[in-house]
Design a protein around this motif. Structure first.
Motif, PDB file in Angstrom:
ATOM      1  N   ILE A 101      80.603  61.720  -5.688  1.00 11.48           N
ATOM      2  CA  ILE A 101      80.480  60.454  -5.969  1.00 11.48           C
ATOM      3  C   ILE A 101      81.462  59.933  -7.127  1.00 11.48           C
ATOM      4  N   TRP A 102      81.865  58.750  -6.992  1.00 13.56           N
ATOM      5  CA  TRP A 102      82.905  58.230  -7.950  1.00 13.56           C
ATOM      6  C   TRP A 102      82.280  57.829  -9.070  1.00 13.56           C
ATOM      7  N   GLU A 103      82.557  58.463 -10.384  1.00 14.69           N
ATOM      8  CA  GLU A 103      81.680  57.993 -11.384  1.00 14.69           C
ATOM      9  C   GLU A 103      82.669  58.245 -12.653  1.00 14.69           C
ATOM     10  N   SER A 104      82.702  57.212 -13.568  1.00 14.52           N
ATOM     11  CA  SER A 104      83.515  57.384 -14.832  1.00 14.52           C
ATOM     12  C   SER A 104      85.001  57.772 -14.454  1.00 14.52           C
ATOM     13  N   SER A 105      85.424  57.087 -13.408  1.00 15.24           N
ATOM     14  CA  SER A 105      86.793  57.248 -12.809  1.00 15.24           C
ATOM     15  C   SER A 105      87.112  58.505 -12.342  1.00 15.24           C
ATOM     16  N   ARG A 106      86.266  59.301 -12.002  1.00 11.20           N
ATOM     17  CA  ARG A 106      86.390  60.638 -11.418  1.00 11.20           C
ATOM     18  C   ARG A 106      85.466  61.050 -10.274  1.00 11.20           C
ATOM     19  N   ASN A 107      85.572  62.078  -9.979  1.00  8.89           N
ATOM     20  CA  ASN A 107      84.878  62.614  -8.630  1.00  8.89           C
ATOM     21  C   ASN A 107      84.762  64.055  -8.935  1.00  8.89           C
ATOM     22  N   ASP A 108      83.672  64.613  -9.260  1.00 13.36           N
ATOM     23  CA  ASP A 108      83.480  65.884  -9.445  1.00 13.36           C
ATOM     24  C   ASP A 108      83.507  66.996  -8.373  1.00 13.36           C
ATOM     25  N   GLU A 109      82.848  66.655  -7.258  1.00 12.60           N
ATOM     26  CA  GLU A 109      83.018  67.257  -5.822  1.00 12.60           C
ATOM     27  C   GLU A 109      84.488  67.360  -5.506  1.00 12.60           C
ATOM     28  N   GLU A 110      85.126  66.475  -5.393  1.00 12.43           N
ATOM     29  CA  GLU A 110      86.396  66.369  -5.006  1.00 12.43           C
ATOM     30  C   GLU A 110      87.322  67.172  -6.034  1.00 12.43           C
ATOM     31  N   ALA A 111      87.164  67.259  -7.179  1.00 13.87           N
ATOM     32  CA  ALA A 111      87.879  68.009  -8.209  1.00 13.87           C
ATOM     33  C   ALA A 111      87.564  69.373  -8.111  1.00 13.87           C
ATOM     34  N   THR A 112      86.378  69.753  -7.892  1.00 10.58           N
ATOM     35  CA  THR A 112      85.966  71.158  -7.476  1.00 10.58           C
ATOM     36  C   THR A 112      86.717  71.799  -6.254  1.00 10.58           C
ATOM     37  N   ARG A 113      86.749  70.888  -5.315  1.00  7.02           N
ATOM     38  CA  ARG A 113      87.398  71.394  -4.066  1.00  7.02           C
ATOM     39  C   ARG A 113      88.681  71.420  -4.109  1.00  7.02           C
ATOM     40  N   VAL A 114      89.560  70.563  -4.979  1.00  2.00           N
ATOM     41  CA  VAL A 114      90.915  70.762  -5.046  1.00  2.00           C
ATOM     42  C   VAL A 114      91.303  72.043  -5.811  1.00  2.00           C
ATOM     43  N   VAL A 115      90.294  72.240  -6.856  1.00  2.00           N
ATOM     44  CA  VAL A 115      90.706  73.754  -7.395  1.00  2.00           C
ATOM     45  C   VAL A 115      90.343  74.796  -6.661  1.00  2.00           C
ATOM     46  N   ASP A 116      89.502  74.804  -5.642  1.00  2.00           N
ATOM     47  CA  ASP A 116      89.283  75.870  -4.880  1.00  2.00           C
ATOM     48  C   ASP A 116      90.411  76.016  -4.010  1.00  2.00           C
ATOM     49  N   LEU A 117      90.949  74.807  -3.436  1.00  2.00           N
ATOM     50  CA  LEU A 117      92.245  74.807  -2.588  1.00  2.00           C
ATOM     51  C   LEU A 117      93.426  75.568  -3.196  1.00  2.00           C
ATOM     52  N   ILE A 118      93.654  75.089  -4.476  1.00  2.00           N
ATOM     53  CA  ILE A 118      94.861  75.379  -5.484  1.00  2.00           C
ATOM     54  C   ILE A 118      94.559  76.855  -5.483  1.00  2.00           C
ATOM     55  N   VAL A 119      93.087  77.606  -5.899  1.00  2.00           N
ATOM     56  CA  VAL A 119      93.109  78.995  -5.912  1.00  2.00           C
ATOM     57  C   VAL A 119      93.394  79.633  -4.956  1.00  2.00           C
ATOM     58  N   SER A 120      92.860  78.899  -3.539  1.00  2.00           N
ATOM     59  CA  SER A 120      93.221  79.874  -2.325  1.00  2.00           C
ATOM     60  C   SER A 120      94.656  79.904  -1.995  1.00  2.00           C
ATOM     61  N   CYS A 121      95.319  78.833  -2.041  1.00  2.00           N
ATOM     62  CA  CYS A 121      96.762  78.672  -1.989  1.00  2.00           C
ATOM     63  C   CYS A 121      97.706  79.738  -2.974  1.00  2.00           C
ATOM     64  N   LEU A 122      97.135  79.818  -4.135  1.00  2.64           N
ATOM     65  CA  LEU A 122      97.778  80.689  -5.078  1.00  2.64           C
ATOM     66  C   LEU A 122      97.614  82.328  -4.766  1.00  2.64           C
ATOM     67  N   LYS A 123      96.481  82.511  -4.047  1.00  8.03           N
ATOM     68  CA  LYS A 123      96.069  83.846  -3.631  1.00  8.03           C
ATOM     69  C   LYS A 123      97.031  84.324  -2.492  1.00  8.03           C
ATOM     70  N   LYS A 124      97.162  83.301  -1.674  1.00  4.38           N
ATOM     71  CA  LYS A 124      98.068  83.683  -0.368  1.00  4.38           C
ATOM     72  C   LYS A 124      99.366  83.775  -0.753  1.00  4.38           C
TER      73      LYS A 124
END
Length: 166
Positions: free
Chosen positions: A124-147
């Motif tokens: 949900i886009w709220e207060s100029s940000r999206n919590d779910e999207e941010a969490t997913r981006v961080v998960d993808l970053i962590v996954s890429c850095l592990k690989k």
């Protein structure tokens, strides 16, 4: 005074930021792509307009647009910078009317991996940000850095609040 002044990525340069350098050059080369980013001053006020100026339209916003109105043009015909033909093929078809010749990168020509992937996040886009999207981006970053811990990652967002949140 300079013998030659070169503007690269001129589509991203405001006219007023380039004119002074142009006047100091004996020759000027203006290069860029009008299909790419235009100048952006999202966080800055360029000038205060008077009531008279509000009715006047700018002749050109970017230095490239101004140059196209007054200088001869030459278009590149080949694209060699993208490691994936899939990425530039979309632009070639929809923006360049198929006129670019795509030169494949020798290391990826035989790979069957797609250049990009799309992932739908039900946030949900709220207060100029999206919590779910941010969490997913961080998960993808962590996954890429592990690989690939030896690689670096850049994340682009379209607003400062989402950037800070990530």
């Amino acid at each position: 005074i300079f013998d030659l002044v070169i503007f690269d990525e001129a589509s991203q340069c405001f006219v007023e930021n380039g004119l002074a350098a142009m006047y100091r050059g004996k020759q000027v080369v203006v290069s860029g792509d009008d299909k790419q980013l235009q100048p952006n001053d999202l966080y800055k006020i360029r000038w205060e307009q008077s009531e008279e100026e509000e009715e006047m339209a700018l002749e050109a916003d970017s230095l490239l647009t101004l140059a196209r109105q007054h200088l001869s043009q030459v278009s590149l015909q080949g694209h060699y910078r993208s490691r994936s033909l899939d990425l530039i093929d979309f632009s070639n078809h929809y923006f360049y009317k198929g006129k670019l010749q795509l030169v494949p990168h020798f290391e990826v020509i035989n790979e069957a991996k797609p250049a990009i992937s799309y992932e739908k996040v039900d946030g949900i886009w709220e207060s100029s940000r999206n919590d779910e999207e941010a969490t997913r981006v961080v998960d993808l970053i962590v996954s890429c850095l592990k690989k690939s811990p030896d690689k670096s990652i850049g994340v682009v967002t379209f607003n400062a609040a989402q950037q800070s949140h990530i």
